[in-house]
Design a protein around this motif. Structure first.
Motif, PDB file in Angstrom:
ATOM      1  N   ASN A   1     -12.151  43.675  -5.187  1.00 14.30           N
ATOM      2  CA  ASN A   1     -12.476  44.115  -6.541  1.00 14.30           C
ATOM      3  C   ASN A   1     -12.311  45.624  -6.628  1.00 14.30           C
ATOM      4  O   ASN A   1     -13.074  46.388  -6.029  1.00 14.30           O
ATOM      5  CB  ASN A   1     -13.915  43.713  -6.890  1.00 14.30           C
ATOM      6  CG  ASN A   1     -14.234  43.927  -8.358  1.00 14.30           C
ATOM      7  OD1 ASN A   1     -13.827  44.923  -8.946  1.00 14.30           O
ATOM      8  ND2 ASN A   1     -14.981  42.992  -8.939  1.00 14.30           N
TER       9      ASN A   1
ATOM     10  N   GLU B   1     -12.777  47.620  -9.139  1.00 16.31           N
ATOM     11  CA  GLU B   1     -13.781  48.326  -9.931  1.00 16.31           C
ATOM     12  C   GLU B   1     -14.960  48.792  -9.083  1.00 16.31           C
ATOM     13  O   GLU B   1     -15.349  49.957  -9.123  1.00 16.31           O
ATOM     14  CB  GLU B   1     -14.261  47.432 -11.077  1.00 16.31           C
ATOM     15  CG  GLU B   1     -13.193  47.145 -12.118  1.00 16.31           C
ATOM     16  CD  GLU B   1     -13.739  46.318 -13.260  1.00 16.31           C
ATOM     17  OE1 GLU B   1     -14.975  46.065 -13.272  1.00 16.31           O
ATOM     18  OE2 GLU B   1     -12.944  45.934 -14.133  1.00 16.31           O
ATOM     19  N   ASN B   2     -15.547  47.883  -8.336  1.00  9.63           N
ATOM     20  CA  ASN B   2     -16.692  48.274  -7.504  1.00  9.63           C
ATOM     21  C   ASN B   2     -16.358  48.332  -6.023  1.00  9.63           C
ATOM     22  O   ASN B   2     -17.245  48.467  -5.188  1.00  9.63           O
ATOM     23  CB  ASN B   2     -17.867  47.314  -7.729  1.00  9.63           C
ATOM     24  CG  ASN B   2     -17.485  45.862  -7.479  1.00  9.63           C
ATOM     25  OD1 ASN B   2     -16.490  45.574  -6.816  1.00  9.63           O
ATOM     26  ND2 ASN B   2     -18.277  44.946  -8.019  1.00  9.63           N
ATOM     27  N   ARG B   3     -15.050  48.228  -5.724  1.00  8.13           N
ATOM     28  CA  ARG B   3     -14.538  48.348  -4.356  1.00  8.13           C
ATOM     29  C   ARG B   3     -15.317  47.449  -3.399  1.00  8.13           C
ATOM     30  O   ARG B   3     -15.899  47.886  -2.397  1.00  8.13           O
ATOM     31  CB  ARG B   3     -14.567  49.805  -3.883  1.00  8.13           C
ATOM     32  CG  ARG B   3     -13.778  50.745  -4.788  1.00  8.13           C
ATOM     33  CD  ARG B   3     -13.622  52.117  -4.157  1.00  8.13           C
ATOM     34  NE  ARG B   3     -12.819  52.061  -2.931  1.00  8.13           N
ATOM     35  CZ  ARG B   3     -11.486  51.969  -2.895  1.00  8.13           C
ATOM     36  NH1 ARG B   3     -10.787  51.883  -4.022  1.00  8.13           N
ATOM     37  NH2 ARG B   3     -10.851  51.955  -1.743  1.00  8.13           N
ATOM     38  N   SER B   4     -15.291  46.167  -3.699  1.00 11.21           N
ATOM     39  CA  SER B   4     -15.981  45.185  -2.861  1.00 11.21           C
ATOM     40  C   SER B   4     -15.151  43.907  -2.819  1.00 11.21           C
ATOM     41  O   SER B   4     -14.273  43.685  -3.652  1.00 11.21           O
ATOM     42  CB  SER B   4     -17.375  44.880  -3.410  1.00 11.21           C
ATOM     43  OG  SER B   4     -17.278  44.273  -4.691  1.00 11.21           O
TER      44      SER B   4
END
Length: 224
Positions: A32, A34-37
């Motif tokens: 992801n 956006e939240n770097r996960s």
């Protein structure tokens, strides 16, 4: 000629996603932005984070990161109980994937699983005992019929861990082992039921696959 065109290495995260989905093709692992996960979805479900994975799935990710992505291709990998906390099929699939990824590495496993030890990639088996002279090494695995190899590896722990072994007819749950334990009235002798009278004769005479057993191991048999 200026040689081969240089290529950019695949980012480790892409390798992780690729390997994980080879093992769990039904789970879609994505990064992801956006939240770097990392997020997962299974069979088209709504995305969820890694905390929603099962313990076995989390363990696979940890092993892939620690070994498949961080180890050098010419490493020596020593894995103690590689099947621990994983079902047998998953353990075999995981380590087969890692072996394919690190094709030049040498893998040494300490396992209690007969099925894991019989994998096609295994070249040598060393059955350990508390006494060094009773260790058993098998080199030519692929020359032994699978059914005989299963029987041999299943019996080895009991045979190697005791100085005195009595081979009987019957199965683990049959009357034979109970009867002979009652007759002998001692815990110093391991009673090992091995099926038919022909199996008892083969083990005691060390014929066929049983000639792999070390000559120092004392084995007796009884047929009723």
């Amino acid at each position: 000629n200026k040689g081969e065109c240089p290529t950019r290495p695949t980012p480790p995260l892409e390798d992780l996603i690729r390997l994980f989905q080879e093992i769990f093709p039904r789970i879609n692992l994505r990064f992801n932005e956006e939240n770097r996960s990392l997020t997962c979805s299974k069979d088209g479900s709504e995305p969820y984070d890694l905390s929603g994975l099962s313990d076995g799935e989390k363990q696979v990710i940890a092993i892939l990161v620690d070994i498949a992505l961080l180890a050098e291709n010419e490493s020596v990998i020593i894995a103690d109980e590689p099947e621990l906390n994983l079902n047998p099929g998953l353990a075999i699939k995981l380590w087969h994937t890692i072996e394919q990824e690190l094709s030049e590495a040498v893998f040494i496993y300490a396992s209690h699983s007969v099925s894991f030890a019989q994998r096609e990639n295994v070249e040598n088996i060393i059955a350990l005992s508390s006494e060094s002279q009773h260790m058993l090494e098998i080199h030519d695995l692929h020359e032994i019929p699978r059914s005989e190899l299963t029987q041999l590896l299943g019996a080895i722990p009991a045979i190697l861990s005791n100085t005195k072994v009595l081979i009987t007819e019957g199965e683990d749950s049959s009357f034979d082992s109970i009867f002979y334990r009652w007759i002998l009235r001692t815990n110093d002798i391991e009673i090992l039921p091995e099926g038919s009278c022909d199996n008892v004769k083969a083990i005691v005479s060390r014929s066929g696959v049983w000639n792999k057993l070390a000559s120092t191991i004392k084995i007796r048999g009884v047929i009723d």
